[in-house]
Design a protein around this motif. Sequence first.
Motif, short mmCIF file in Angstrom:
data_model
loop_
_atom_site.label_atom_id
_atom_site.label_comp_id
_atom_site.label_asym_id
_atom_site.label_seq_id
_atom_site.Cartn_x
_atom_site.Cartn_y
_atom_site.Cartn_z
N ASP A 221 -3.81 -15.11 -13.90
CA ASP A 221 -4.58 -16.13 -14.63
C ASP A 221 -5.90 -15.54 -15.11
OD1 ASP A 221 -2.55 -17.97 -13.89
OD2 ASP A 221 -3.57 -18.35 -12.00
N VAL A 222 -5.82 -14.39 -15.75
CA VAL A 222 -7.01 -13.66 -16.18
C VAL A 222 -7.59 -14.29 -17.44
CG1 VAL A 222 -7.92 -11.42 -16.91
CG2 VAL A 222 -6.13 -11.54 -15.16
N ILE A 223 -8.88 -14.57 -17.42
CA ILE A 223 -9.56 -15.16 -18.56
C ILE A 223 -9.58 -14.14 -19.70
CG2 ILE A 223 -11.75 -16.13 -19.40
CD1 ILE A 223 -12.35 -16.87 -16.46
N ASP A 224 -9.08 -14.53 -20.86
CA ASP A 224 -9.06 -13.67 -22.04
C ASP A 224 -8.38 -12.32 -21.77
OD1 ASP A 224 -10.43 -15.47 -23.67
OD2 ASP A 224 -12.38 -14.75 -23.01
N GLY A 225 -7.35 -12.33 -20.95
CA GLY A 225 -6.69 -11.07 -20.65
C GLY A 225 -5.35 -11.26 -20.00
N GLU A 226 -4.74 -10.13 -19.65
CA GLU A 226 -3.44 -10.12 -19.01
C GLU A 226 -3.57 -9.78 -17.53
OE1 GLU A 226 -0.73 -11.09 -20.62
OE2 GLU A 226 -2.00 -11.38 -22.40
N PRO A 227 -2.59 -10.13 -16.71
CA PRO A 227 -2.64 -9.80 -15.28
C PRO A 227 -2.78 -8.29 -15.06
CG PRO A 227 -0.87 -11.36 -15.72
CD PRO A 227 -1.37 -10.89 -17.06
N PHE A 228 -3.48 -7.92 -13.98
CA PHE A 228 -3.62 -6.51 -13.65
C PHE A 228 -3.72 -6.37 -12.14
CE2 PHE A 228 -7.92 -8.11 -14.16
CZ PHE A 228 -8.64 -7.51 -13.14
N VAL A 229 -3.48 -5.16 -11.67
CA VAL A 229 -3.49 -4.86 -10.23
C VAL A 229 -4.54 -3.79 -9.97
CG1 VAL A 229 -2.14 -4.05 -8.25
CG2 VAL A 229 -1.05 -5.42 -10.05
N GLN A 230 -5.30 -3.95 -8.89
CA GLN A 230 -6.26 -2.94 -8.45
C GLN A 230 -5.71 -2.28 -7.20
OE1 GLN A 230 -8.97 -6.40 -8.67
NE2 GLN A 230 -10.55 -4.86 -8.96
N VAL A 231 -5.73 -0.95 -7.18
CA VAL A 231 -5.22 -0.18 -6.04
C VAL A 231 -6.24 0.89 -5.68
CG1 VAL A 231 -3.34 1.24 -5.15
CG2 VAL A 231 -2.85 -0.53 -6.87
N GLU A 232 -6.61 0.96 -4.41
CA GLU A 232 -7.50 2.01 -3.94
C GLU A 232 -6.69 3.00 -3.10
OE1 GLU A 232 -11.18 0.82 -2.11
OE2 GLU A 232 -11.27 -1.03 -3.29
N THR A 233 -6.70 4.26 -3.52
CA THR A 233 -6.07 5.32 -2.74
C THR A 233 -7.16 6.26 -2.24
OG1 THR A 233 -5.78 6.90 -4.56
CG2 THR A 233 -4.11 5.18 -4.32
N HIS B 295 -7.79 9.27 -3.12
CA HIS B 295 -8.40 10.13 -4.14
C HIS B 295 -8.82 9.39 -5.39
CE1 HIS B 295 -4.59 9.74 -6.21
NE2 HIS B 295 -5.09 10.39 -7.24
N ALA B 296 -8.34 8.14 -5.58
CA ALA B 296 -8.60 7.49 -6.86
C ALA B 296 -8.52 5.97 -6.76
CB ALA B 296 -7.59 7.98 -7.91
N TYR B 297 -9.11 5.34 -7.77
CA TYR B 297 -9.06 3.89 -7.94
C TYR B 297 -8.17 3.62 -9.15
CZ TYR B 297 -10.79 -0.89 -8.68
OH TYR B 297 -10.89 -2.26 -8.84
N LEU B 298 -7.10 2.86 -8.95
CA LEU B 298 -6.12 2.64 -10.00
C LEU B 298 -6.22 1.22 -10.55
CD1 LEU B 298 -2.98 4.16 -8.21
CD2 LEU B 298 -4.77 5.37 -9.47
N THR B 299 -6.14 1.11 -11.86
CA THR B 299 -6.00 -0.18 -12.53
C THR B 299 -4.64 -0.19 -13.19
OG1 THR B 299 -8.38 -0.33 -12.95
CG2 THR B 299 -6.95 -1.76 -14.23
N VAL B 300 -3.78 -1.11 -12.76
CA VAL B 300 -2.40 -1.17 -13.24
C VAL B 300 -2.23 -2.42 -14.10
CG1 VAL B 300 0.02 -1.28 -12.55
CG2 VAL B 300 -1.63 0.00 -11.15
N ALA B 301 -1.88 -2.23 -15.38
CA ALA B 301 -1.72 -3.38 -16.28
C ALA B 301 -0.39 -3.36 -17.03
CB ALA B 301 -2.88 -3.42 -17.28
#
Length: 286
Positions: free
Chosen positions: A228-240, A242-248
């Motif tokens: 239910d993202v305002i003005d956007g599409e669903p996304f996932v945040q993942v912390e590993t 070595h990195a921070y991932l944004t999955v859309a």
Amino acid sequence: MRTSDQTPRTPRQHIGAELRRLRTMAGVSGRQLAQRTGLSQSKVSRIERGDALASVPELTHWLEQSGAIDRLEPLISATEAALNQTDGWEEFAQEVSFAEMQAQVQHREATARTQRSFLPTLVPGLLQTAEYARLVFIASDLRGEQDYAAAVQRRLDRQQILYDQTHTFEFILTEAALRWRPGPRELLIAQLDRIASVATLSNVSIGVVPLDVEAQTIPWHGFTLNEDVIDGEPFVQVETMHAYLTVARPEDVELYRRQYAVLRESAATGQHLTDFLSALRAELKP
């Protein structure tokens, strides 16, 4: 020297900077672009900052108004490639402090009306007490250069969104996450009390997957599903590590939805959660 506010660093930021450049060269203000394309002004700002990606129709309208429709195909390709984004921690930490990271996460959280988080290793930031958060930041700071007080305050500021009834939160933790203790037993007892208190909020659901239940899926890593993202599409945040991932990418987001649904089936909630927290608290008391 912090340069993140001036220099595009990620693919999304580069796309946003290019769209801003094309708009500016055409002599079109952000307000005018929003009016002419049907986008909200907040969406225009988020795209130009690299916090959101434009859809193909939005890109088309944007470039038409900027007199740069010839840039459509390369920008479509760049946008598709940027749907799943990786930020390396080493580079990110050199440009952005822990406190600034919290501010960025807070901005993202404000755009999602529904958040579903799973953490198998520790208590999520929105549920942490101040002292638990301080010790987590210390354990995360391998360089020893961060301002922990500022980071903790920003994390506590983030937690105010829990009391906004226009937002809904679901948290699933493993029993191992609840037992992980970055400090003395008293610290963890206070943390359990905090979880029990937040669980009483009408817009918050908390569940725990006990160690003695049969596993229905492999808890590979933690993640936060933003819906239910305002003005956007669903996304996932993942912390590993070595990195921070944004999955859309839609098909990848759907994988996380299915994973969360299976985890939810194994989680103790409601009175079962209350009983679990009470038992663990009693076990920890001297």
